[in-house]
Design a protein around this motif. Structure first.
Motif, PDB file in Angstrom:
ATOM      1  N   ASP A 114      51.933  43.721  33.932  1.00  0.00           N
ATOM      2  CA  ASP A 114      50.802  43.350  34.786  1.00  0.00           C
ATOM      3  C   ASP A 114      50.409  41.884  34.591  1.00  0.00           C
ATOM      4  O   ASP A 114      50.078  41.196  35.558  1.00  0.00           O
ATOM      5  CB  ASP A 114      49.596  44.259  34.519  1.00  0.00           C
ATOM      6  CG  ASP A 114      49.814  45.673  35.042  1.00  0.00           C
ATOM      7  OD1 ASP A 114      50.669  45.843  35.945  1.00  0.00           O
ATOM      8  OD2 ASP A 114      49.134  46.595  34.563  1.00  0.00           O
ATOM      9  N   ASP A 118      50.399  39.058  37.438  1.00  0.00           N
ATOM     10  CA  ASP A 118      49.179  38.277  37.675  1.00  0.00           C
ATOM     11  C   ASP A 118      49.468  36.780  37.587  1.00  0.00           C
ATOM     12  O   ASP A 118      48.915  35.991  38.366  1.00  0.00           O
ATOM     13  CB  ASP A 118      48.088  38.651  36.666  1.00  0.00           C
ATOM     14  CG  ASP A 118      47.507  40.039  36.925  1.00  0.00           C
ATOM     15  OD1 ASP A 118      47.717  40.577  38.040  1.00  0.00           O
ATOM     16  OD2 ASP A 118      46.872  40.582  35.999  1.00  0.00           O
ATOM     17  N   LYS A 119      50.317  36.394  36.662  1.00  0.00           N
ATOM     18  CA  LYS A 119      50.654  34.974  36.498  1.00  0.00           C
ATOM     19  C   LYS A 119      51.384  34.451  37.735  1.00  0.00           C
ATOM     20  O   LYS A 119      51.120  33.347  38.198  1.00  0.00           O
ATOM     21  CB  LYS A 119      51.494  34.771  35.244  1.00  0.00           C
ATOM     22  CG  LYS A 119      51.663  33.321  34.868  1.00  0.00           C
ATOM     23  CD  LYS A 119      52.287  33.171  33.489  1.00  0.00           C
ATOM     24  CE  LYS A 119      52.369  31.705  33.116  1.00  0.00           C
ATOM     25  NZ  LYS A 119      52.904  31.519  31.756  1.00  0.00           N
ATOM     26  N   ASP A 122      48.833  34.132  40.485  1.00  0.00           N
ATOM     27  CA  ASP A 122      47.955  33.001  40.193  1.00  0.00           C
ATOM     28  C   ASP A 122      48.627  31.678  40.578  1.00  0.00           C
ATOM     29  O   ASP A 122      47.998  30.795  41.151  1.00  0.00           O
ATOM     30  CB  ASP A 122      47.588  33.003  38.705  1.00  0.00           C
ATOM     31  CG  ASP A 122      46.604  31.900  38.360  1.00  0.00           C
ATOM     32  OD1 ASP A 122      45.566  31.808  39.051  1.00  0.00           O
ATOM     33  OD2 ASP A 122      46.878  31.138  37.405  1.00  0.00           O
ATOM     34  N   LYS A 128      51.996  37.363  46.600  1.00  0.00           N
ATOM     35  CA  LYS A 128      51.265  38.569  46.221  1.00  0.00           C
ATOM     36  C   LYS A 128      51.872  39.826  46.851  1.00  0.00           C
ATOM     37  O   LYS A 128      52.028  40.847  46.181  1.00  0.00           O
ATOM     38  CB  LYS A 128      49.782  38.454  46.607  1.00  0.00           C
ATOM     39  CG  LYS A 128      48.979  39.650  46.157  1.00  0.00           C
ATOM     40  CD  LYS A 128      47.501  39.484  46.449  1.00  0.00           C
ATOM     41  CE  LYS A 128      46.741  40.693  45.927  1.00  0.00           C
ATOM     42  NZ  LYS A 128      45.303  40.549  46.101  1.00  0.00           N
TER      43      LYS A 128
END
Length: 176
Positions: A114, A118-119, A122, A128
């Protein structure tokens, strides 16, 4: 591999087997957007030693550079350190290629899955959708594996319980 001296011959063949004869050109290169480039590279084999190239040199390889950077980073065990440069390159790929590469990179990352996803989001919010698709695939695979393990455990417990009941029944019959 060090002991391999002779590689097998690999030949690309495209077969057509339909009711009617193929009424178009049999020159496969004509079906590529850039037939001259296809003629030069499409069905040829090249040997590329990524160890001999710096990241900057690999970036000059054009479209394929994203794949090459990821392979090199995995070999160097530094996918997390090269994540920014890798995702910059794969952004131009189609969604299937991006998803495959994201899944492949996450497998070799030292981060929790996860946190890795997320990195990426970001650093490149446009990815995404691909990241979420890959995450869903991992969850689905985990769910399927869990379901199979649960079924196996249930079957084993049922067989053990059935064997125990059979032994009890034999003992009762014996005592009778």
């Amino acid at each position: 591999h060090k002991t391999t001296k002779n590689l097998p011959l690999v030949v690309s063949i495209i077969y057509y087997a339909n009711k009617k004869p193929f009424s178009h050109s049999l020159d496969i290169n004509e079906y590529f957007e850039n037939s001259k480039l296809a003629e030069k590279y499409a069905f040829t084999t090249q040997f590329v030693d990524l160890n001999r190239f710096s990241d900057e040199e690999i970036l000059e390889h054009g479209f394929i550079s994203g794949y090459e950077l990821i392979l090199k980073a995995i070999r160097e065990k530094d996918i997390d350190g090269k994540l920014q440069i890798a995702i910059n390159q794969i952004e131009a790929y189609d969604n299937i290629a991006r998803q495959v590469l994201i899944k492949y990179m996450s497998y070799y990352s030292d981060m929790e899955t996860d946190a890795f996803y997320d990195k990426i989001i970001d650093k490149k919010p446009d990815l995404k959708g691909d990241v979420m698709t890959v995450a869903e695939q991992w969850k689905q695979q985990g769910h399927q594996e869990g379901l199979q393990q649960g079924m196996q455990q249930g079957m084993q417990q049922g067989m053990q319980q059935g064997a125990l009941e059979g032994k009890k029944e034999t003992a009762i019959n014996f005592l009778s």
